[in-house]
Design a protein around this motif. Structure first.
Motif, PDB file in Angstrom:
ATOM      1  N   ASP A  87     -41.334 -67.486  75.744  1.00  0.00           N
ATOM      2  CA  ASP A  87     -41.210 -68.865  76.226  1.00  0.00           C
ATOM      3  C   ASP A  87     -41.137 -69.865  75.078  1.00  0.00           C
ATOM      4  O   ASP A  87     -40.429 -70.879  75.164  1.00  0.00           O
ATOM      5  CB  ASP A  87     -42.371 -69.225  77.157  1.00  0.00           C
ATOM      6  CG  ASP A  87     -42.243 -68.556  78.513  1.00  0.00           C
ATOM      7  OD1 ASP A  87     -41.156 -68.049  78.823  1.00  0.00           O
ATOM      8  OD2 ASP A  87     -43.245 -68.530  79.258  1.00  0.00           O
ATOM      9  N   LEU A  88     -41.867 -69.588  74.002  1.00  0.00           N
ATOM     10  CA  LEU A  88     -41.865 -70.513  72.859  1.00  0.00           C
ATOM     11  C   LEU A  88     -40.464 -70.694  72.287  1.00  0.00           C
ATOM     12  O   LEU A  88     -40.107 -71.786  71.829  1.00  0.00           O
ATOM     13  CB  LEU A  88     -42.775 -69.987  71.744  1.00  0.00           C
ATOM     14  CG  LEU A  88     -44.273 -70.140  71.893  1.00  0.00           C
ATOM     15  CD1 LEU A  88     -44.964 -69.511  70.692  1.00  0.00           C
ATOM     16  CD2 LEU A  88     -44.657 -71.606  72.022  1.00  0.00           C
ATOM     17  N   TYR A  89     -39.689 -69.624  72.304  1.00  0.00           N
ATOM     18  CA  TYR A  89     -38.381 -69.653  71.652  1.00  0.00           C
ATOM     19  C   TYR A  89     -37.227 -69.622  72.655  1.00  0.00           C
ATOM     20  O   TYR A  89     -36.099 -69.286  72.297  1.00  0.00           O
ATOM     21  CB  TYR A  89     -38.300 -68.504  70.643  1.00  0.00           C
ATOM     22  CG  TYR A  89     -39.308 -68.723  69.544  1.00  0.00           C
ATOM     23  CD1 TYR A  89     -39.099 -69.687  68.570  1.00  0.00           C
ATOM     24  CD2 TYR A  89     -40.522 -68.024  69.527  1.00  0.00           C
ATOM     25  CE1 TYR A  89     -40.041 -69.938  67.583  1.00  0.00           C
ATOM     26  CE2 TYR A  89     -41.464 -68.274  68.542  1.00  0.00           C
ATOM     27  CZ  TYR A  89     -41.227 -69.231  67.577  1.00  0.00           C
ATOM     28  OH  TYR A  89     -42.173 -69.483  66.611  1.00  0.00           O
ATOM     29  N   ASP A  90     -37.537 -70.002  73.885  1.00  0.00           N
ATOM     30  CA  ASP A  90     -36.509 -70.204  74.895  1.00  0.00           C
ATOM     31  C   ASP A  90     -36.008 -71.638  74.750  1.00  0.00           C
ATOM     32  O   ASP A  90     -36.742 -72.589  75.011  1.00  0.00           O
ATOM     33  CB  ASP A  90     -37.082 -69.965  76.288  1.00  0.00           C
ATOM     34  CG  ASP A  90     -36.029 -70.068  77.388  1.00  0.00           C
ATOM     35  OD1 ASP A  90     -35.010 -70.764  77.198  1.00  0.00           O
ATOM     36  OD2 ASP A  90     -36.244 -69.463  78.456  1.00  0.00           O
ATOM     37  N   ALA A  91     -34.748 -71.800  74.344  1.00  0.00           N
ATOM     38  CA  ALA A  91     -34.216 -73.131  74.063  1.00  0.00           C
ATOM     39  C   ALA A  91     -34.192 -74.027  75.287  1.00  0.00           C
ATOM     40  O   ALA A  91     -34.154 -75.262  75.154  1.00  0.00           O
ATOM     41  CB  ALA A  91     -32.810 -73.010  73.487  1.00  0.00           C
ATOM     42  N   PHE A  92     -34.224 -73.451  76.472  1.00  0.00           N
ATOM     43  CA  PHE A  92     -34.186 -74.257  77.692  1.00  0.00           C
ATOM     44  C   PHE A  92     -35.570 -74.698  78.148  1.00  0.00           C
ATOM     45  O   PHE A  92     -35.693 -75.571  78.997  1.00  0.00           O
ATOM     46  CB  PHE A  92     -33.494 -73.482  78.820  1.00  0.00           C
ATOM     47  CG  PHE A  92     -32.013 -73.375  78.634  1.00  0.00           C
ATOM     48  CD1 PHE A  92     -31.159 -74.339  79.141  1.00  0.00           C
ATOM     49  CD2 PHE A  92     -31.475 -72.316  77.925  1.00  0.00           C
ATOM     50  CE1 PHE A  92     -29.797 -74.253  78.963  1.00  0.00           C
ATOM     51  CE2 PHE A  92     -30.110 -72.219  77.737  1.00  0.00           C
ATOM     52  CZ  PHE A  92     -29.264 -73.191  78.252  1.00  0.00           C
ATOM     53  N   GLN A  93     -36.600 -74.094  77.587  1.00  0.00           N
ATOM     54  CA  GLN A  93     -37.960 -74.415  78.001  1.00  0.00           C
ATOM     55  C   GLN A  93     -38.505 -75.658  77.297  1.00  0.00           C
ATOM     56  O   GLN A  93     -39.304 -76.388  77.870  1.00  0.00           O
ATOM     57  CB  GLN A  93     -38.899 -73.224  77.703  1.00  0.00           C
ATOM     58  CG  GLN A  93     -38.642 -71.996  78.538  1.00  0.00           C
ATOM     59  CD  GLN A  93     -39.143 -72.132  79.958  1.00  0.00           C
ATOM     60  OE1 GLN A  93     -39.954 -73.003  80.270  1.00  0.00           O
ATOM     61  NE2 GLN A  93     -38.641 -71.291  80.850  1.00  0.00           N
TER      62      GLN A  93
END
Length: 449
Positions: A87-93
């Protein structure tokens, strides 16, 4: 009319040679990521240099996260290494402006994570079949991840342009343009041509499928608009004349007090710019860079021209009027060489307008690939028959009038991440990207036989 037939460098390789090609492409991308992040200290890696950009250390770990998810987990079927950071490196989050506040991996931890992921990804490469699934056919997933890393390398290069401080990146100067007069414009004949591709193995979903488009005759600049030409627009009051601007462009220009390309500043002795920490006089013969779509559109109106459509740009870049076929690149089907285009961060600036004669199109249009991304007047959308692959978030969620298409790549784009069909897109307000433009116009009476 047809595109490149179902052949090409990748499709002609044996499985062993394809694996070697992939390993080389992954290694080249990683060497660039390392160079961009090793150039600064840990404090610089963690700092957010602009709210438009992520901290460099976020990009670094994000590169590893995507490689782990697609190559290690999906293609390789291996156990997750760090599911806790997905989640930390999900660009959409998380928007870029919010990322510095996240519990990100530190520089040492991010680098160790990348090394571990790469070791496992290369092991997968040795054992995974190169067929059987669309994701693995012709090593597509490896090509997608190579392009993803190179795209983030260009993003990190743009972050370097935004950072304050002494220069930390260095590169030789690009070649000068050959002497002699060249036509400023060329007539591109009207008619149908094949746009997009169904044959390019590593082409992404928004480049597909190949389809025929009828493009009326138009006239196109043979080089991108130069700083010198743009300076005439600026000094001639172009930023003060509302009639040259669209309503949205004028509102944005006024609201943000935009009076020149980004990184330009006026001194008592003339206009200067800052480029990767170096202050220098505006290079009049180079393509202008760091201009928004709105600025490009205003210049074109001032010049009595317009921006080309995406289809016009691609026809000028790919169509061979002798064979009637769409090439992979302006110069032909072979992969880009140093003589063809200014790519891959070999230089830290655009080359002079008119450089790279070996890379020109059959009609004599130069620098369609490399130097500066070129704004087109087209909104980003899917082609007829578009199908999202391998996930909607790569392209489909961006379709619509909010984004304008850019074409051709820049001096910061790697050859793996650009081709004659490659499509980039961004908000029309963007100025930190390495974007310029060239102009088009409709033919005048008598220009078309």
């Amino acid at each position: 009319m047809s595109e490149t037939p179902e052949s090409g460098p990748l499709l002609e390789l044996s499985s062993q040679d394809l694996r070697a090609h992939v390993a080389g492409a992954l290694t080249r991308a990683r060497a660039r990521s390392v160079a961009l992040t090793d150039a600064v200290d840990d404090e610089d890696l963690i700092r957010q240099h602009s709210k438009l950009m992520s901290p460099l250390v976020w990009d670094l770990a994000h590169i590893g996260s995507q490689e782990e998810q697609w190559l290690v987990r999906d293609v390789g079927g291996r156990e997750p290494l760090r599911p806790d950071i997905d989640d930390l490196y999900d660009a959409f989050q998380h928007p870029r402006a919010d990322r510095p506040a996240l519990p990100l991996l530190g520089p040492a931890e991010a680098r160790a994570y990348l090394r571990e992921v790469r070791e496992k990804a290369l092991d997968v490469l040795e054992k995974a079949p190169m067929s059987g699934r669309r994701l693995t056919e012709s090593a597509f997933a490896f090509g997608m991840i190579t392009q993803h890393e190179q795209q983030h390398d260009e993003t990190m290069l743009a972050t370097h342009q935004l950072r304050q401080g002494e220069p930390v990146l260095h590169a030789p100067e690009p070649p000068r343009a050959p002497s002699g007069r060249r036509p400023a414009e060329v007539l591109v004949p009207g008619g149908r041509f094949t746009m997009g591709t169904s044959a390019e193995p590593w082409a992404l979903d928004n480049e597909r499928p190949a389809h025929e488009v009828d493009v009326p005759a138009f006239v196109l600049d043979t080089t991108p608009v130069t700083c010198g030409a743009y300076l005439e627009f600026l000094d001639g009051g172009g930023y003060a004349e509302q009639r040259f601007w669209s309503a949205a462009g004028w509102a944005y220009r006024q609201g943000h007090d935009i009076t020149a390309p980004r990184f330009w500043h006026r001194e008592p002795d003339g206009w200067w710019r800052t480029r990767f920490g170096v202050r220098e006089p505006i290079p009049l013969r180079e393509p202008v860079v760091h201009v928004s779509y709105y600025e490009a559109e205003a210049y074109a109106n001032w010049a009595g021209k317009r921006l080309p459509t995406e289809a016009e740009w691609e026809k000028a870049a790919r169509f061979d009027p002798v064979s009637g076929r769409s090439r992979r690149f302006p110069w032909g089907d072979e992969e880009p060489a140093e003589a063809h285009a200014n790519l891959g961060q070999r230089h830290l600036r655009p080359a002079e307008a008119g450089a790279y004669p070996a890379g020109q199109s059959p009609l004599g249009v130069r620098q369609l690939i490399g130097d500066v991304w070129e704004w087109t007047s087209t909104d980003f959308h899917g082609y007829p028959g578009f199908a999202a692959f391998p996930y909607r978030e790569y392209s489909e969620v961006f379709f619509g009038p909010e984004y304008k298409v850019l074409r051709g790549g820049s001096f910061g784009t790697d050859a793996a991440a650009v081709r004659g069909t490659f499509r980039n897109w961004d908000y029309p307000i963007r100025r930190q990207i390495f974007a310029g433009f060239r102009c088009a116009r409709d033919p005048r009476p008598g220009e078309v036989a």
